[in-house]
Scaffold this motif. Structure first.
Motif, PDB file in Angstrom:
ATOM      1  N   SER A 222     -38.019  48.780  59.427  1.00  0.00           N
ATOM      2  CA  SER A 222     -37.464  47.430  59.343  1.00  0.00           C
ATOM      3  C   SER A 222     -38.456  46.470  59.996  1.00  0.00           C
ATOM      4  O   SER A 222     -38.880  46.692  61.132  1.00  0.00           O
ATOM      5  CB  SER A 222     -36.113  47.358  60.058  1.00  0.00           C
ATOM      6  N   ARG A 223     -38.807  45.414  59.261  1.00  0.00           N
ATOM      7  CA  ARG A 223     -39.692  44.397  59.838  1.00  0.00           C
ATOM      8  C   ARG A 223     -39.177  43.018  59.445  1.00  0.00           C
ATOM      9  O   ARG A 223     -38.540  42.840  58.393  1.00  0.00           O
ATOM     10  CB  ARG A 223     -41.137  44.591  59.386  1.00  0.00           C
ATOM     11  N   GLY A 224     -39.447  42.057  60.288  1.00  0.00           N
ATOM     12  CA  GLY A 224     -38.984  40.712  59.970  1.00  0.00           C
ATOM     13  C   GLY A 224     -39.138  39.774  61.140  1.00  0.00           C
ATOM     14  O   GLY A 224     -39.847  40.057  62.117  1.00  0.00           O
ATOM     15  N   PHE A 225     -38.468  38.625  61.045  1.00  0.00           N
ATOM     16  CA  PHE A 225     -38.483  37.670  62.145  1.00  0.00           C
ATOM     17  C   PHE A 225     -37.164  36.924  62.196  1.00  0.00           C
ATOM     18  O   PHE A 225     -36.407  36.858  61.200  1.00  0.00           O
ATOM     19  CB  PHE A 225     -39.661  36.697  62.038  1.00  0.00           C
ATOM     20  N   GLU A 226     -36.861  36.379  63.371  1.00  0.00           N
ATOM     21  CA  GLU A 226     -35.585  35.712  63.633  1.00  0.00           C
ATOM     22  C   GLU A 226     -35.830  34.403  64.370  1.00  0.00           C
ATOM     23  O   GLU A 226     -36.739  34.311  65.198  1.00  0.00           O
ATOM     24  CB  GLU A 226     -34.682  36.602  64.496  1.00  0.00           C
ATOM     25  N   LEU A 227     -35.016  33.411  64.058  1.00  0.00           N
ATOM     26  CA  LEU A 227     -35.028  32.142  64.772  1.00  0.00           C
ATOM     27  C   LEU A 227     -33.613  31.847  65.230  1.00  0.00           C
ATOM     28  O   LEU A 227     -32.645  32.079  64.480  1.00  0.00           O
ATOM     29  CB  LEU A 227     -35.513  30.997  63.879  1.00  0.00           C
ATOM     30  N   GLU A 228     -33.483  31.333  66.432  1.00  0.00           N
ATOM     31  CA  GLU A 228     -32.157  30.982  66.950  1.00  0.00           C
ATOM     32  C   GLU A 228     -32.255  29.726  67.800  1.00  0.00           C
ATOM     33  O   GLU A 228     -33.213  29.547  68.564  1.00  0.00           O
ATOM     34  CB  GLU A 228     -31.570  32.121  67.784  1.00  0.00           C
ATOM     35  N   ALA A 229     -31.254  28.847  67.660  1.00  0.00           N
ATOM     36  CA  ALA A 229     -31.142  27.644  68.481  1.00  0.00           C
ATOM     37  C   ALA A 229     -29.728  27.585  69.042  1.00  0.00           C
ATOM     38  O   ALA A 229     -28.751  27.769  68.310  1.00  0.00           O
ATOM     39  CB  ALA A 229     -31.436  26.390  67.655  1.00  0.00           C
ATOM     40  N   ARG A 230     -29.639  27.323  70.343  1.00  0.00           N
ATOM     41  CA  ARG A 230     -28.342  27.153  71.000  1.00  0.00           C
ATOM     42  C   ARG A 230     -28.423  25.933  71.891  1.00  0.00           C
ATOM     43  O   ARG A 230     -29.358  25.792  72.684  1.00  0.00           O
ATOM     44  CB  ARG A 230     -27.966  28.373  71.846  1.00  0.00           C
TER      45      ARG A 230
ATOM     46  N   LEU B 109     -24.013  23.351  69.528  1.00  0.00           N
ATOM     47  CA  LEU B 109     -24.702  23.759  68.304  1.00  0.00           C
ATOM     48  C   LEU B 109     -25.224  25.174  68.445  1.00  0.00           C
ATOM     49  O   LEU B 109     -25.738  25.568  69.486  1.00  0.00           O
ATOM     50  CB  LEU B 109     -25.883  22.820  68.035  1.00  0.00           C
ATOM     51  N   VAL B 110     -25.104  25.955  67.363  1.00  0.00           N
ATOM     52  CA  VAL B 110     -25.763  27.248  67.270  1.00  0.00           C
ATOM     53  C   VAL B 110     -26.256  27.410  65.839  1.00  0.00           C
ATOM     54  O   VAL B 110     -25.528  27.132  64.880  1.00  0.00           O
ATOM     55  CB  VAL B 110     -24.833  28.405  67.682  1.00  0.00           C
ATOM     56  N   ALA B 111     -27.514  27.801  65.697  1.00  0.00           N
ATOM     57  CA  ALA B 111     -28.107  27.977  64.372  1.00  0.00           C
ATOM     58  C   ALA B 111     -29.014  29.197  64.406  1.00  0.00           C
ATOM     59  O   ALA B 111     -29.618  29.517  65.438  1.00  0.00           O
ATOM     60  CB  ALA B 111     -28.897  26.734  63.955  1.00  0.00           C
ATOM     61  N   ALA B 112     -29.108  29.890  63.259  1.00  0.00           N
ATOM     62  CA  ALA B 112     -29.920  31.110  63.210  1.00  0.00           C
ATOM     63  C   ALA B 112     -30.464  31.313  61.800  1.00  0.00           C
ATOM     64  O   ALA B 112     -29.807  30.978  60.807  1.00  0.00           O
ATOM     65  CB  ALA B 112     -29.097  32.318  63.637  1.00  0.00           C
ATOM     66  N   TYR B 113     -31.653  31.889  61.739  1.00  0.00           N
ATOM     67  CA  TYR B 113     -32.235  32.340  60.477  1.00  0.00           C
ATOM     68  C   TYR B 113     -32.843  33.713  60.706  1.00  0.00           C
ATOM     69  O   TYR B 113     -33.484  33.968  61.733  1.00  0.00           O
ATOM     70  CB  TYR B 113     -33.317  31.387  59.969  1.00  0.00           C
ATOM     71  N   THR B 114     -32.633  34.621  59.726  1.00  0.00           N
ATOM     72  CA  THR B 114     -33.165  35.978  59.826  1.00  0.00           C
ATOM     73  C   THR B 114     -33.821  36.367  58.510  1.00  0.00           C
ATOM     74  O   THR B 114     -33.246  36.162  57.440  1.00  0.00           O
ATOM     75  CB  THR B 114     -32.046  36.992  60.135  1.00  0.00           C
ATOM     76  N   TYR B 115     -35.017  36.923  58.623  1.00  0.00           N
ATOM     77  CA  TYR B 115     -35.649  37.592  57.491  1.00  0.00           C
ATOM     78  C   TYR B 115     -35.854  39.047  57.889  1.00  0.00           C
ATOM     79  O   TYR B 115     -36.479  39.343  58.909  1.00  0.00           O
ATOM     80  CB  TYR B 115     -36.997  36.971  57.144  1.00  0.00           C
ATOM     81  N   ILE B 116     -35.301  39.979  57.089  1.00  0.00           N
ATOM     82  CA  ILE B 116     -35.437  41.404  57.364  1.00  0.00           C
ATOM     83  C   ILE B 116     -35.789  42.138  56.071  1.00  0.00           C
ATOM     84  O   ILE B 116     -35.122  41.976  55.044  1.00  0.00           O
ATOM     85  CB  ILE B 116     -34.140  42.013  57.946  1.00  0.00           C
TER      86      ILE B 116
END
Length: 805
Positions: free
Chosen positions: A657-665, A673-680
């Protein structure tokens, strides 16, 4: 033959010898003398505070809690006063001045760092009146076990087993706070994590019953593989039942291998549920809910000091639910109670008792075939079982304690222990085949009992050596579990018309052959960890652990036994650079392992699977804004995976499994506010089976995006009103071995909340909220295999009346 619905054997009782042995160990530990040193909050520090309008005494209490301040004042001094609250970033002096000035009050700093509130026109001496004795409000700054106000946690212990700032942690971790769970009206652990990166799960039709999630492409809910409670393993089996999130202070998601701390785990990471604990300040909350599908629920949460002793505090949390489900004939009832009691022997020693009891009464959602849900052949509200036969009844109880003892300001002993017990009766009819409108079914009759005893004892030593701050941790943890399952099959009459079902068909269960089994296992782990903070800029984390695993499984039908006797070393190394301007890049390497049941063609037991992860990331935590931004990139590989080579099972498989994640709180002046993006990209990279090779892991999309925001309308002239909205996008997923994918979907949620106390102080503490889930009624489904699909949760509404004091 028709089966007697009572269990074949009496329920096994908890083993007294285990409990007595554990309590004996505990008594020895509790005999140790202790000392501690308190720390005060710097008056010059800036704090992000979010305090709603209300009675002035309550506003002052909240300010003390959110800043870790000690305040003292005469109760009659603030009697009947109201306040507009306080939002923003302030030092203690700035915040007190803004709160007190319009009330004609002032705060006088005492020698011990506390503040005394008095009338601005008077001297510092107490007026000779009939005033009551001064009231003292004492609170601590955020800790890894305590509450978080808003959506941004700053501390966690899940990734290190020490109370560590998130920005100093060299591994990806998200903290979902109780405030966020309440705002989105989450009903299960899975739904509470929908706005968290790296998470995927089946639809709520299934996860309302069990805690079933994927972390970075790996199953984290198979028995004891990734679900923790208060930093220790909880269940023996995923079907014991899900955790009630109303009993939680926070949910912490640690992504990536973490066997260094917890032993056998999924490579994807762990979810640590942190229980609500007794509080030094009085709190109270009562909630009443009503909503779609005849949803009726009452919940309460009380806590504070007990008057008989200033050293004794309590917490009592409970929930009662009587509800139905979008599927016909399926109830969704629950009873949950969690008492807690804490006794502080001195400033250096404390003991907290934690217990819970949970009943779940519902029915299982059997999986359907891809064609039946993709083409909507089977109606999404169809109950395929028999109302008088199907049932899922789960009774769970836990009891344990946490003991802490400080020998001095540098050396601390921690010891935790918990016993878990679950009884489950689980009978259901499964999908067999569909011919036109006639659905063939077969019964699965299950009776299950689980027990688990877990303990964790550690010593934490901190020291300052020149420019290096060191925290050394050494510990021993133990987990013993057993799982006993009886399972029978049989025959059942078909459902002759799925579009106009008539129930009452015959169900015959053959009790001659028990297809169940009995499992018993132990895990003992010895771990060490060093955290070194160098010149306030570099944080180095090094750790290692050695585990001993014993496991035995006995088949009920044949009596054959499978045994495992494994040992494993796992480690982690990480580096964080604290730039000083809020930026903190990091890099880490971590490992995991998990035993594999079975043996090869020569009769040799399989080796444990092994996981390795390389991760780099960066966090940004500005000094004067309550905000946390994080980015992480990773590559995670699991080896020794079982794969079928003709008729022989081999350990030559591999999943990557490889990827990247972004999160804002963020919890800003008027916005949470909470936001997230994931690529896996999670796929099978090695397999002897052609239809598995290079196939993506089921249920894991390439892309997932989510955002939730809650706006306080007080800042636009609408006091008491807040509006919330969120959206979740889940990309298409793969069904390994088939040429069809599960389509992507987007869910929209919304919330309106009104604080009635903002209009009339008579209603201070009273609020009403309206939540909508899947507001646009998106038609979707999830699949783990070609015959493992379930419809998604349809649109639902809930209204909540709350009173807090």
């Amino acid at each position: 033959m028709k089966r007697d619905r009572s269990p074949k054997h009496p329920r096994r009782q908890n083993r007294p010898s285990r409990i007595l042995a554990a309590l004996a160990i505990s008594c020895c530990l509790l005999a140790t003398p202790v000392m501690t040193a308190a720390q005060s909050t710097a008056a010059s520090a800036s704090f992000a505070v979010a305090i709603a309008a209300g009675p002035f005494e309550e506003v002052l209490n909240n300010f003390a809690v959110q800043t870790g301040l000690t305040l003292s004042f005469a109760p009659e001094l603030v009697e009947e006063m109201e306040s507009d609250g306080l939002q923003g970033n302030y030092t203690i002096d700035q915040g007190l001045e803004k709160l007190l000035y319009e009330q004609g009050l002032q705060a006088i700093r005492q020698e011990n760092g506390s503040y005394a509130i008095q009338r601005a026109s008077s001297s510092s001496k107490t007026e000779e009146t009939n005033e009551l004795p001064p009231m003292e409000v004492t609170a601590e700054a955020e800790t890894a076990k305590g509450p978080v106000y808003g959506y941004v946690a700053k501390q966690s212990a899940t990734a290190t087993k020490t109370d560590t700032p998130l920005i100093e942690t060299p591994q990806s971790i998200s903290v979902v706070t109780a405030d966020q769970m309440a705002a989105v009206k989450a009903q299960s652990l899975s739904s509470a994590l929908t706005y968290t990166p790296g998470i995927s799960s089946q639809s709520g039709i299934f996860t309302r019953m069990v805690d079933d999630i994927m972390l970075r492409g790996f199953n984290a809910a198979a028995g004891n593989s990734g679900m923790l409670r208060d930093g220790m393993k909880l269940q023996s089996n995923v079907y014991d039942g899900g955790q009630e999130i109303y009993g939680l202070e926070r949910l912490e998601v640690l992504r990536g291998p973490a066997s260094i701390l917890y032993g056998q785990l999924s490579p994807g990471g762990a979810v640590n549920a942190v229980s609500k604990r007794p509080t030094a300040t009085t709190l109270g909350e009562v909630n009443l809910e009503y909503g779609s599908f005849a949803h009726k629920q009452a919940s309460f949460d009380f806590g504070g000091p007990i008057k008989i002793s200033d050293k004794l505090t309590f917490r009592l949390t409970g929930l009662l639910r009587d509800a139905e489900n979008q599927v016909d004939h399926v109830n969704d009832d629950k009873r949950y109670f969690a008492p807690a009691l804490s006794y502080r022997f001195s400033e250096n020693t404390s003991l907290t008792l934690l217990a819970s009891y949970q009943e779940v009464r519902t029915k299982f959602a059997p999986p359907l075939t891809y064609e039946s849900v993709a083409d909507k052949i089977v109606p999404d509200d169809l109950f395929i079982g028999e109302p008088d036969y199907d049932r899922y009844e789960s009774d769970i109880s836990t009891i344990g304690y946490e003991f802490e003892h400080k020998f001095n300001k540098d050396l601390k002993l921690s010891h935790k222990l918990r016993h878990f017990h679950a009884d489950v009766i689980w009978d259901y009819l499964s999908f067999l085949s569909l011919n036109g409108s006639t659905l063939s079914r077969y019964p699965s009759d299950r009776t299950e009992t689980s027990n688990g005893l877990t303990s964790d004892t550690s010593l934490q030593w901190t020291r300052q050596a020149g420019s290096i701050e060191q925290t050394f941790l050494a510990g021993l943890d133990y987990y013993q579990n057993d799982y006993d399952r009886e399972r029978y099959f049989g025959t059942a009459d078909a459902l002759t018309d799925i579009y106009n079902p008539v129930y009452g068909g015959s169900v015959l269960v053959d009790t001659g052959t028990d297809y169940g089994f009995k499992q018993e296992g132990t895990q003992t782990g010895l771990y060490v960890q060093e955290q070194a903070k160098i010149s306030n800029h570099y944080v180095v984390v090094l750790g290692g652990r050695y585990d001993w695993i014993d496991f035995e499984q006995t088949a009920a039908a044949s009596g054959s036994k499978t045994t495992q006797d494994d040992e494993a070393f796992t480690g982690r190394v990480g580096l964080v650079y604290l730039a000083g301007n809020g930026l903190a890049p990091y890099a880490s390497f971590s490992q995991s392992f998990a035993p594999t049941t079975g043996s090869d063609a020569d009769g040799n037991p399989f080796d444990p699977t092994e996981g390795e992860q390389f991760e780099v990331g960066i966090r940004y935590q500005p000094n004067h804004i309550n905000l946390m931004l994080s980015v992480a990139a990773f590559e995670l590989t699991e080896t020794n995976v079982l794969t079928q080579d003709g008729t022989e099972t081999k350990q030559t498989g591999e999943v990557r499994s490889r990827g990247f994640e972004l999160e804002a709180r963020g919890s800003l002046t008027c916005l949470d506010l909470v936001a997230a993006y994931t690529y896996i990209d999670a796929r099978v990279t090695k397999s002897k089976e052609a239809d598995e090779q290079n196939q993506r892991v089921a249920l894991v999309p390439y892309h997932a995006l989510s955002i939730w925001a809650d706006y306080d309308c007080n800042h636009i002239g609408l006091p008491g009103l807040s509006l919330g909205a969120g959206a979740q996008y889940h990309g298409s997923t793969n069904i390994p071995g088939y040429d069809h994918d599960v389509p992507d979907y987007t869910l929209v949620d919304a919330r309106v909340s009104l604080d009635l106390g903002a209009f009339n102080k008579t209603f201070a503490g009273t609020s009403i909220a309206f939540n909508a889930g899947n507001l646009l009624d998106e038609d979707y489904y999830t699949c783990v295999s070609d015959d493992g699909c379930r419809y998604g949760s349809r649109r639902s509404f809930k209204a909540t009346l709350s009173y807090r004091w």
